[in-house]
Design a protein around this motif. Sequence first.
Motif, short mmCIF file in Angstrom:
data_model
loop_
_atom_site.label_atom_id
_atom_site.label_comp_id
_atom_site.label_asym_id
_atom_site.label_seq_id
_atom_site.Cartn_x
_atom_site.Cartn_y
_atom_site.Cartn_z
N LYS A 157 0.81 -1.21 0.00
CA LYS A 157 0.00 0.00 0.00
C LYS A 157 0.85 1.27 0.00
CE LYS A 157 -3.86 -2.17 2.32
NZ LYS A 157 -4.75 -2.16 3.49
N LEU A 158 2.16 1.11 0.03
CA LEU A 158 3.07 2.24 0.03
C LEU A 158 3.00 2.93 -1.33
CD1 LEU A 158 5.13 3.57 1.90
CD2 LEU A 158 6.86 2.12 0.88
N LYS A 159 2.81 4.23 -1.30
CA LYS A 159 2.66 4.98 -2.55
C LYS A 159 3.93 5.77 -2.86
CE LYS A 159 -2.26 5.67 -1.88
NZ LYS A 159 -3.29 6.67 -1.63
N TYR A 160 4.29 5.78 -4.14
CA TYR A 160 5.45 6.54 -4.58
C TYR A 160 5.30 8.00 -4.21
CZ TYR A 160 8.73 8.92 -7.58
OH TYR A 160 9.72 9.75 -8.04
N SER A 161 4.11 8.55 -4.36
CA SER A 161 3.89 9.97 -4.08
C SER A 161 4.15 10.30 -2.61
CB SER A 161 2.48 10.40 -4.47
OG SER A 161 1.51 9.66 -3.76
N ASP A 162 3.77 9.38 -1.71
CA ASP A 162 4.03 9.60 -0.28
C ASP A 162 5.53 9.59 0.01
OD1 ASP A 162 1.35 9.78 0.34
OD2 ASP A 162 1.17 7.68 0.96
N VAL A 163 6.23 8.61 -0.53
CA VAL A 163 7.67 8.51 -0.31
C VAL A 163 8.39 9.70 -0.92
CG1 VAL A 163 9.73 7.13 -0.74
CG2 VAL A 163 7.59 6.00 -0.12
N SER A 164 7.99 10.08 -2.11
CA SER A 164 8.59 11.22 -2.79
C SER A 164 8.39 12.50 -1.97
CB SER A 164 7.97 11.37 -4.17
OG SER A 164 8.47 12.49 -4.82
N ARG A 165 7.18 12.69 -1.43
CA ARG A 165 6.88 13.86 -0.60
C ARG A 165 7.72 13.83 0.69
NH1 ARG A 165 1.81 13.93 -1.21
NH2 ARG A 165 1.37 12.26 0.24
N GLN A 166 7.89 12.65 1.28
CA GLN A 166 8.69 12.54 2.49
C GLN A 166 10.15 12.90 2.22
OE1 GLN A 166 7.03 8.51 3.21
NE2 GLN A 166 7.03 9.14 5.36
N ILE A 167 10.68 12.45 1.13
CA ILE A 167 12.07 12.76 0.78
C ILE A 167 12.22 14.26 0.51
CG2 ILE A 167 13.87 12.43 -0.97
CD1 ILE A 167 12.85 9.50 -1.18
N LYS A 168 11.27 14.84 -0.20
CA LYS A 168 11.32 16.28 -0.47
C LYS A 168 11.21 17.08 0.82
CE LYS A 168 9.31 20.07 -3.12
NZ LYS A 168 10.07 20.97 -2.33
N SER A 169 10.34 16.67 1.73
CA SER A 169 10.20 17.35 3.02
C SER A 169 11.51 17.28 3.80
CB SER A 169 9.07 16.74 3.85
OG SER A 169 7.83 16.94 3.23
N PHE A 170 12.14 16.11 3.76
CA PHE A 170 13.40 15.94 4.48
C PHE A 170 14.49 16.83 3.89
CE2 PHE A 170 17.42 13.72 5.31
CZ PHE A 170 17.37 13.68 6.70
N THR A 171 14.59 16.86 2.58
CA THR A 171 15.62 17.71 1.96
C THR A 171 15.33 19.19 2.20
OG1 THR A 171 14.52 17.56 -0.19
CG2 THR A 171 16.31 16.02 0.22
N ASP A 172 14.04 19.58 2.19
CA ASP A 172 13.67 20.96 2.50
C ASP A 172 14.08 21.31 3.92
OD1 ASP A 172 12.58 21.19 -0.01
OD2 ASP A 172 10.49 21.12 0.67
N LEU A 173 13.81 20.43 4.87
CA LEU A 173 14.15 20.67 6.27
C LEU A 173 15.67 20.80 6.42
CD1 LEU A 173 13.26 20.94 9.21
CD2 LEU A 173 13.35 18.46 9.38
N ILE A 174 16.41 19.93 5.80
CA ILE A 174 17.88 19.98 5.88
C ILE A 174 18.41 21.28 5.28
CG2 ILE A 174 20.03 18.91 5.08
CD1 ILE A 174 18.61 17.40 7.35
N SER A 175 17.85 21.70 4.14
CA SER A 175 18.33 22.93 3.52
C SER A 175 18.01 24.15 4.38
CB SER A 175 17.76 23.08 2.11
OG SER A 175 16.37 23.28 2.15
N ILE A 176 16.88 24.15 5.06
CA ILE A 176 16.53 25.26 5.96
C ILE A 176 17.47 25.30 7.15
CG2 ILE A 176 14.78 26.09 7.58
CD1 ILE A 176 12.68 25.01 5.53
N ILE A 177 17.77 24.14 7.70
CA ILE A 177 18.66 24.07 8.86
C ILE A 177 20.09 24.48 8.49
CG2 ILE A 177 19.75 22.50 10.51
CD1 ILE A 177 17.06 20.97 10.54
#
Length: 66
Positions: free
Chosen positions: A44-64
């Motif tokens: 049930k794992l969706k590519y869009s969910d994983v993709s969004r999680q990775i983007k959120s993580f990279t956004d958070l890292i770039s802000i920090i």
Amino acid sequence: MYKLLYEYDSSLQQQISKSKLNKLISSIRKNRNELAHGTFDNTKLKYSDVSRQIKSFTDLISIINA
């Protein structure tokens, strides 16, 4: 989590609102426990969910790191 991030960099409060930070963290943590403990149906794992999680993580890292 917010307290640790704000203690790490006090200027972070001017860079990102608590609600935006909460959205990033929530996105990253979505299904985290189920995946980590093996109780999630991986079919049930969706590519869009994983993709969004990775983007959120990279956004958070770039802000920090800014």
